[in-house]
Design an enzyme around this catalytic site. Structure first.
Site, PDB file in Angstrom:
ATOM      1  N   LYS A   1      -2.378  15.531 -30.148  1.00 15.37           N
ATOM      2  CA  LYS A   1      -1.215  15.572 -29.632  1.00 15.37           C
ATOM      3  C   LYS A   1      -0.331  14.037 -29.326  1.00 15.37           C
ATOM      4  O   LYS A   1      -1.267  12.965 -29.244  1.00 15.37           O
ATOM      5  CB  LYS A   1      -0.919  16.226 -28.167  1.00 15.37           C
ATOM      6  CG  LYS A   1      -1.887  15.744 -27.027  1.00 15.37           C
ATOM      7  CD  LYS A   1      -2.062  16.721 -26.054  1.00 15.37           C
ATOM      8  CE  LYS A   1      -2.836  15.909 -24.914  1.00 15.37           C
ATOM      9  NZ  LYS A   1      -3.203  17.323 -23.773  1.00 15.37           N
TER      10      LYS A   1
ATOM     11  N   TYR B   1      17.395 -11.676 -19.591  1.00 15.99           N
ATOM     12  CA  TYR B   1      18.321 -11.061 -18.937  1.00 15.99           C
ATOM     13  C   TYR B   1      18.485 -11.226 -17.387  1.00 15.99           C
ATOM     14  O   TYR B   1      17.278 -11.380 -16.958  1.00 15.99           O
ATOM     15  CB  TYR B   1      18.131  -9.447 -19.260  1.00 15.99           C
ATOM     16  CG  TYR B   1      18.931  -9.332 -20.536  1.00 15.99           C
ATOM     17  CD1 TYR B   1      20.095  -9.402 -20.994  1.00 15.99           C
ATOM     18  CD2 TYR B   1      17.814  -8.441 -21.513  1.00 15.99           C
ATOM     19  CE1 TYR B   1      20.525  -8.837 -22.278  1.00 15.99           C
ATOM     20  CE2 TYR B   1      18.136  -8.017 -22.464  1.00 15.99           C
ATOM     21  CZ  TYR B   1      19.466  -8.189 -23.064  1.00 15.99           C
ATOM     22  OH  TYR B   1      19.909  -7.777 -24.370  1.00 15.99           O
TER      23      TYR B   1
HETATM   24  C1  PLP Z   1      -4.418  17.021 -23.555  1.00 12.30           C
HETATM   25  C2  PLP Z   1      -5.477  18.116 -23.286  1.00 12.30           C
HETATM   26  C3  PLP Z   1      -6.812  17.807 -23.546  1.00 12.30           C
HETATM   27  C4  PLP Z   1      -7.397  16.523 -23.894  1.00 12.30           C
HETATM   28  O1  PLP Z   1      -7.565  15.780 -22.361  1.00 12.30           O
HETATM   29  P1  PLP Z   1      -8.472  14.457 -22.355  1.00 12.30           P
HETATM   30  O2  PLP Z   1      -8.494  14.354 -21.063  1.00 12.30           O
HETATM   31  O3  PLP Z   1      -7.311  13.189 -22.930  1.00 12.30           O
HETATM   32  O4  PLP Z   1      -9.557  14.670 -23.063  1.00 12.30           O
HETATM   33  C5  PLP Z   1      -7.538  19.024 -23.202  1.00 12.30           C
HETATM   34  N1  PLP Z   1      -7.052  20.125 -23.003  1.00 12.30           N
HETATM   35  C6  PLP Z   1      -5.825  20.274 -22.733  1.00 12.30           C
HETATM   36  C7  PLP Z   1      -4.999  21.627 -22.426  1.00 12.30           C
HETATM   37  C8  PLP Z   1      -4.869  19.341 -22.843  1.00 12.30           C
HETATM   38  O5  PLP Z   1      -3.521  19.520 -22.462  1.00 12.30           O
END
Ligand code: PLP
Length: 375
Positions: free
Chosen positions: A40, A267
């Site tokens: 993701k 800035y």
């Molecule tokens: C993002 C996510 C993961 C992965 O988590 P990590 O801590 O980066 O390994 C796993 N399960 C869900 C439901 C998530 O949203």
């Protein structure tokens, strides 16, 4: 690993580091537990298409993403295998689940009804809320789970929960995790006792695999660890011999100039030279994911293996550094923002530490403008 690319600012991905991390994480799990990498948010900023393609090549063929359009983009780029959407998909987009053969998380009972009402068979994983209270039907509502299992249009491929305190091993966190795990299996057992077929199960994320390897089931949803870092600096260092950072972030020196005593840079008069200085402008700014809170000396970059502090306020597309002590710094030089340079190293978790956040946020906010190359 310098100067392989000609752009203004870019990300280099270390192919062998990714392979080693996959191997290490898989080695902590039984053979029949598959990795389901979390790709993701553009694979935590790494580039979802590059990472997914490489993972497929390595034999990993299950993925999870946050939302439907991430899944559709992967399919459009030719990514095969299973893809699970972990978050919410609006009913007007249910047709995409079908069209692109994507599995959807059932976020609660009412949502299951909506998925079922779509009228065509959809593949789903049921989320079980065992204590995080974010997504998932509440664990005590066994009747609701039974109703979901009876829905004609849902093909239930999996059931999962998310453990919300596996990253810390204090007594309170361990107790909480144990309760979440017990609660998860209470639901699983109750459904089995009522004659429902048990689908694939999963409850580990990265810290689950590292701190609770014994919780392995059919899948492990690994994100941050796969990228070779962990959420904070201490954990990243602790696991450094097992996990190798995949990503490095580089930019270029646009120009070097003198700044005379009393002059300001950037800035808002936020940097004023206390004596004559040499400064360099970098082609990287907060729109690329360099946190603006690293302004005014709170962060540094590496140039010729030396540390150069960020001065003044970071701009949208550029930032300035002090190179008074680095006389060899010149236009076109490669600057390392995350990664190593001549024996010095900046971890993504160092940036996180400097600005009071976690590595996951630093990486996932790396901008779209950065070119990504797998090497
Ligand atoms: C993002 C996510 C993961 C992965 O988590 P990590 O801590 O980066 O390994 C796993 N399960 C869900 C439901 C998530 O949203």
């Amino acid at each position: 690993m310098e100067n392989h690319y000609d752009g203004r600012a870019w990300i280099e991905l270390n192919r062998s580091a990714l392979a080693e991390n996959v191997k290490f994480l898989q080695s902590r799990l039984p053979k029949d537990c598959k990795l389901m990498p979390a790709i993701k948010a553009n694979a935590y900023g790494h580039g979802a298409d590059l990472v997914a393609k490489e993972l497929l090549r390595l034999g990993v063929d299950s993925f999870c993403v946050a939302e439907i359009m991430e899944a559709v983009a992967l399919r459009t780029q030719g990514i095969t295998g299973e893809i699970l959407v972990l978050g919410y998909t609006h009913p007007t987009q249910f047709s995409l689940l079908k069209q692109y053969q994507i599995m959807q998380t059932v976020v609660d009972y009412d949502y299951a009804k909506q998925l079922n009402d779509y009228g065509e068979q959809l593949h789903v994983h049921i989320g079980i809320d065992t204590g995080m209270h974010r997504l998932g039907e509440r664990s005590e509502n066994i009747d609701a789970f039974c109703e979901i299992f009876k829905m004609k249009n849902l093909i239930i491929d999996g059931m999962f929960t998310h453990l919300s305190a596996v990253d810390a091993m204090g007594a309170a966190e361990q107790d909480f995790t144990n309760t979440q795990v017990e609660t998860f299996y209470q639901v699983v057992t109750a459904l089995q006792e009522r004659g429902f077929r048990c689908p694939k199960l999963h409850l580990q994320s990265s810290y689950g695999v590292l701190n609770y390897p014994e919780l392995a089931e059919d899948y492990a949803r690994v994100g941050i660890a796969l990228y070779g870092v962990l959420s904070n600096r201490a954990d990243t260092k602790k696991w450094r011999s097992c996990l190798t950072p995949v990503l490095s972030l580089h930019t270029r020196v646009v120009c070097v100039r003198d700044l005379y005593q009393g002059e300001s840079a950037g800035y808002g008069l936020q940097y004023i030279a206390d004596e004559d200085r040499r400064i360099a402008t970098l082609a990287l700014g907060y729109a690329d994911g360099l946190p603006r809170s690293l302004s005014k000396g709170r962060g540094y970059v590496l140039i010729h293996g030396k540390k150069a502090p960020i001065i003044g306020l970071i701009c949208m597309d550029q930032a300035m550094i002090d190179v008074t002590e680095i006389p060899e710094a010149a236009e076109g030089d490669v600057v390392t923002v995350i990664g190593s340079s001549e024996g010095e190293e900046i971890l993504a978790s160092d940036l996180a530490d400097w600005c009071g956040t976690i590595t996951n946020e630093i990486l996932s906010r790396l901008g779209q403008r950065l070119e990504r190359v797998m090497m």
